[in-house]
Design a protein around this motif. Sequence first.
Motif, PDB file in Angstrom:
ATOM      1  N   VAL A  98      34.060   8.472  99.109  1.00  0.00           N
ATOM      2  CA  VAL A  98      33.963   9.635  98.231  1.00  0.00           C
ATOM      3  C   VAL A  98      32.957  10.630  98.794  1.00  0.00           C
ATOM      4  O   VAL A  98      33.148  11.855  98.694  1.00  0.00           O
ATOM      5  N   GLU A  99      31.881  10.116  99.377  1.00  0.00           N
ATOM      6  CA  GLU A  99      30.858  10.990  99.950  1.00  0.00           C
ATOM      7  C   GLU A  99      31.433  11.878 101.057  1.00  0.00           C
ATOM      8  O   GLU A  99      31.068  13.051 101.191  1.00  0.00           O
ATOM      9  N   LYS A 100      32.362  11.323 101.829  1.00  0.00           N
ATOM     10  CA  LYS A 100      32.993  12.121 102.882  1.00  0.00           C
ATOM     11  C   LYS A 100      33.925  13.183 102.297  1.00  0.00           C
ATOM     12  O   LYS A 100      34.017  14.290 102.832  1.00  0.00           O
ATOM     13  N   VAL A 101      34.595  12.855 101.220  1.00  0.00           N
ATOM     14  CA  VAL A 101      35.409  13.852 100.531  1.00  0.00           C
ATOM     15  C   VAL A 101      34.525  15.006 100.074  1.00  0.00           C
ATOM     16  O   VAL A 101      34.876  16.185 100.208  1.00  0.00           O
ATOM     17  N   SER A 102      33.348  14.659  99.556  1.00  0.00           N
ATOM     18  CA  SER A 102      32.404  15.675  99.099  1.00  0.00           C
ATOM     19  C   SER A 102      31.960  16.592 100.232  1.00  0.00           C
ATOM     20  O   SER A 102      31.929  17.824 100.079  1.00  0.00           O
ATOM     21  N   LEU A 103      31.634  16.010 101.369  1.00  0.00           N
ATOM     22  CA  LEU A 103      31.209  16.809 102.524  1.00  0.00           C
ATOM     23  C   LEU A 103      32.335  17.723 103.017  1.00  0.00           C
ATOM     24  O   LEU A 103      32.105  18.883 103.381  1.00  0.00           O
ATOM     25  N   ILE A 104      33.553  17.202 103.012  1.00  0.00           N
ATOM     26  CA  ILE A 104      34.711  17.991 103.463  1.00  0.00           C
ATOM     27  C   ILE A 104      34.914  19.206 102.559  1.00  0.00           C
ATOM     28  O   ILE A 104      35.049  20.337 103.032  1.00  0.00           O
ATOM     29  N   LEU A 105      34.937  18.971 101.245  1.00  0.00           N
ATOM     30  CA  LEU A 105      35.195  20.069 100.326  1.00  0.00           C
ATOM     31  C   LEU A 105      34.052  21.079 100.307  1.00  0.00           C
ATOM     32  O   LEU A 105      34.284  22.297 100.191  1.00  0.00           O
ATOM     33  N   ASN A 106      32.827  20.597 100.414  1.00  0.00           N
ATOM     34  CA  ASN A 106      31.693  21.507 100.471  1.00  0.00           C
ATOM     35  C   ASN A 106      31.813  22.451 101.663  1.00  0.00           C
ATOM     36  O   ASN A 106      31.615  23.671 101.545  1.00  0.00           O
ATOM     37  N   TYR A 107      32.175  21.905 102.806  1.00  0.00           N
ATOM     38  CA  TYR A 107      32.334  22.717 104.019  1.00  0.00           C
ATOM     39  C   TYR A 107      33.504  23.683 103.873  1.00  0.00           C
ATOM     40  O   TYR A 107      33.386  24.884 104.194  1.00  0.00           O
ATOM     41  N   CYS A 108      34.640  23.180 103.385  1.00  0.00           N
ATOM     42  CA  CYS A 108      35.817  24.040 103.237  1.00  0.00           C
ATOM     43  C   CYS A 108      35.563  25.165 102.237  1.00  0.00           C
ATOM     44  O   CYS A 108      36.052  26.295 102.415  1.00  0.00           O
ATOM     45  N   ASN A 109      34.810  24.868 101.191  1.00  0.00           N
ATOM     46  CA  ASN A 109      34.494  25.893 100.206  1.00  0.00           C
ATOM     47  C   ASN A 109      33.624  26.994 100.816  1.00  0.00           C
ATOM     48  O   ASN A 109      33.866  28.190 100.609  1.00  0.00           O
ATOM     49  N   GLU A 110      32.628  26.592 101.586  1.00  0.00           N
ATOM     50  CA  GLU A 110      31.742  27.569 102.213  1.00  0.00           C
ATOM     51  C   GLU A 110      32.466  28.385 103.286  1.00  0.00           C
ATOM     52  O   GLU A 110      32.206  29.583 103.453  1.00  0.00           O
ATOM     53  N   GLU A 111      33.380  27.738 103.998  1.00  0.00           N
ATOM     54  CA  GLU A 111      34.101  28.420 105.080  1.00  0.00           C
ATOM     55  C   GLU A 111      35.412  29.061 104.623  1.00  0.00           C
ATOM     56  O   GLU A 111      36.104  29.692 105.416  1.00  0.00           O
ATOM     57  N   LYS A 112      35.758  28.840 103.357  1.00  0.00           N
ATOM     58  CA  LYS A 112      37.015  29.366 102.779  1.00  0.00           C
ATOM     59  C   LYS A 112      38.242  28.847 103.538  1.00  0.00           C
ATOM     60  O   LYS A 112      39.172  29.601 103.883  1.00  0.00           O
ATOM     61  N   LEU A 113      38.229  27.546 103.769  1.00  0.00           N
ATOM     62  CA  LEU A 113      39.381  26.856 104.359  1.00  0.00           C
ATOM     63  C   LEU A 113      40.213  26.248 103.233  1.00  0.00           C
ATOM     64  O   LEU A 113      39.697  25.481 102.416  1.00  0.00           O
ATOM     65  N   ALA A 114      41.493  26.580 103.167  1.00  0.00           N
ATOM     66  CA  ALA A 114      42.355  26.075 102.104  1.00  0.00           C
ATOM     67  C   ALA A 114      42.694  24.602 102.338  1.00  0.00           C
ATOM     68  O   ALA A 114      42.876  24.159 103.480  1.00  0.00           O
ATOM     69  N   VAL A 115      42.784  23.833 101.229  1.00  0.00           N
ATOM     70  CA  VAL A 115      42.974  22.385 101.290  1.00  0.00           C
ATOM     71  C   VAL A 115      44.077  21.960 100.327  1.00  0.00           C
ATOM     72  O   VAL A 115      44.150  22.443  99.192  1.00  0.00           O
ATOM     73  N   VAL A 116      44.937  21.040 100.773  1.00  0.00           N
ATOM     74  CA  VAL A 116      45.951  20.436  99.900  1.00  0.00           C
ATOM     75  C   VAL A 116      45.638  18.954  99.730  1.00  0.00           C
ATOM     76  O   VAL A 116      45.765  18.178 100.682  1.00  0.00           O
ATOM     77  N   PRO A 117      45.199  18.518  98.544  1.00  0.00           N
ATOM     78  CA  PRO A 117      45.023  17.083  98.305  1.00  0.00           C
ATOM     79  C   PRO A 117      46.389  16.396  98.304  1.00  0.00           C
ATOM     80  O   PRO A 117      47.359  16.922  97.763  1.00  0.00           O
ATOM     81  N   GLN A 118      46.453  15.205  98.900  1.00  0.00           N
ATOM     82  CA  GLN A 118      47.747  14.515  98.991  1.00  0.00           C
ATOM     83  C   GLN A 118      47.571  13.022  98.780  1.00  0.00           C
ATOM     84  O   GLN A 118      46.705  12.402  99.378  1.00  0.00           O
ATOM     85  N   GLY A 119      48.424  12.479  97.922  1.00  0.00           N
ATOM     86  CA  GLY A 119      48.441  11.040  97.702  1.00  0.00           C
ATOM     87  C   GLY A 119      49.583  10.417  98.480  1.00  0.00           C
ATOM     88  O   GLY A 119      49.639  10.490  99.700  1.00  0.00           O
ATOM     89  N   GLY A 120      50.548   9.836  97.769  1.00  0.00           N
ATOM     90  CA  GLY A 120      51.689   9.208  98.432  1.00  0.00           C
ATOM     91  C   GLY A 120      52.770  10.191  98.843  1.00  0.00           C
ATOM     92  O   GLY A 120      53.755   9.798  99.458  1.00  0.00           O
ATOM     93  N   ASN A 121      52.602  11.456  98.485  1.00  0.00           N
ATOM     94  CA  ASN A 121      53.552  12.517  98.835  1.00  0.00           C
ATOM     95  C   ASN A 121      54.957  12.223  98.312  1.00  0.00           C
ATOM     96  O   ASN A 121      55.959  12.470  98.976  1.00  0.00           O
ATOM     97  N   THR A 122      55.035  11.707  97.092  1.00  0.00           N
ATOM     98  CA  THR A 122      56.326  11.487  96.445  1.00  0.00           C
ATOM     99  C   THR A 122      56.626  12.578  95.426  1.00  0.00           C
ATOM    100  O   THR A 122      57.542  12.452  94.617  1.00  0.00           O
TER     101      THR A 122
END
Length: 519
Positions: A98-122
């Motif tokens: 979870v901590e890595k998810v937090s670091l990823i989103l924090n960076y993407c938010n600051e850099e304005k990188l769009a993100v698509v969360p994905q589970g099983g993709n069904t």
Amino acid sequence: MLKNLIWRQSPRVRSLVPRSFTAFYASKVPLTSESYLSLKRNDSFKRLSSDDIEYFRTVLSKQELLGSKEEGDLDPFNEDWMQKYRGQASLVLKPKTVEKVSLILNYCNEEKLAVVPQGGNTDLVGGSVPVFDEIVLSLSNLNKVRSFDPVSGIFKCDAGVILETANDYLVQRDHIFPLDLGAKGSCQIGGVVATNAGGQRLLRYGSLHGNVLGLEVVLPDGTILDSMHSLRKDNTGYDLKQLFIGAEGTIGVVTGVSILTPPKPRAVNVSFLAVKSYEDVQKVFVKAKGELAEILSAFEFMDAKSIELTRDHLKKDDITFPLEDEYPFYILLETSGSNKEHDDAKLEKFLETAMESELVIDGTMAQDETELKNLWHWREMIPESAQCNGGVYKYDVSLPLKDLYSLVEATNARLESEGLIGDESKPVIAAVGYGHIGDGNLHLNLACREYNKTIEKCLEPFIYQFVQSKHGSISAEHGLGFQKKNYIQYTKNEVEINMMKDIKKHYDPYGILNPYKYI
């Protein structure tokens, strides 16, 4: 006893294993950006650079980062199950904590990188794949069971735990997951919560809004919201977890789930029945509610054409249909309880009187666990069967029960009037209907030989207008995603839509989470 009924037993066929959802990727799916030319990429989003990738490499291991060095590596993450939408992501991040998810989103938010969360993709509405070049944030590596309390029945797990895996774990501990889906072998718990999935057990155990006790969610700025405390009663302030159930990853990424699970039934019976009309489907449902009451756990209906498509699809597997003749409508009825003798007696009386009154004109009952699974398989294989001839348009809606099947009839009539259905030269094979009578959920599937804009223009907004006229909902289970984002006004009013937009703007001011979808 049940065995004394004059009742044809289903054939003993081999145990069936659901196919992978990716088994039908026969050809390259067209890019969504090319199929919808009016859609433009949001220029406020940064394009991925080598510096961004280098940052992610400092946070993630080699196994947690997937690039596009080899052609085809990213296809399963870019393409949806229906072969209708395809994005252009060149980077997939698969964090293990979870901590890595937090670091990823924090960076993407600051850099304005769009993100698509994905589970099983069904997902069935294009909500779990990129539209343009968004980064895919896969939760598949967050796949641990955290805890289970056999006294309270509270189960806690990571978002990436597969539904079937969770249910198998609980069954070994005399409990079950309160939700069941045809995609259970692929879908993940986090995605199930994010789309507020319903499924076959909702009639008995209710919706996720009632069963989810707490969530762990990472917000767009990387803040971790933890409400996994699991109290069944807590009237202090807003029930924040409800915001994320059905939000489709637009205001936060679900990373952990705490959910109430029911005890495993000690006796389960399944019957596959035939009736003459949709009116009789309703009559059997009313009778089942009155006479089976507390043991009624599922009541599914299927029309003749949906079963015909499934029979054709399963011929190659040499699977025998459980009834000898063909009928206009079918019902799959399940009971589950704690006392087999009691349940059998109630079901026996119900079936005898239903046949004597000619409400039910044919049927079969599962005599063992294998037959039980095989009868359910006929219902669960309909989505795949509708898709396998080239494509499928899916409309998951809810309507008052009296109007439920009228949408299928109206859709077929419209397709015929537009010359899109009929012989093999037409693009549409059939519009079929099946679903959950217990909660008024219709799955309208249009089995087609190809996807094209003529079909879409014929169907939309016609279907949504029909649903609105009956005071229904344009989405009963799978959410809005990309497919239905422009049609929410057919179910929600202006005040509701504005409140939803305000929530999105507040929690995700840069709009980086799952853009181009929802509202």
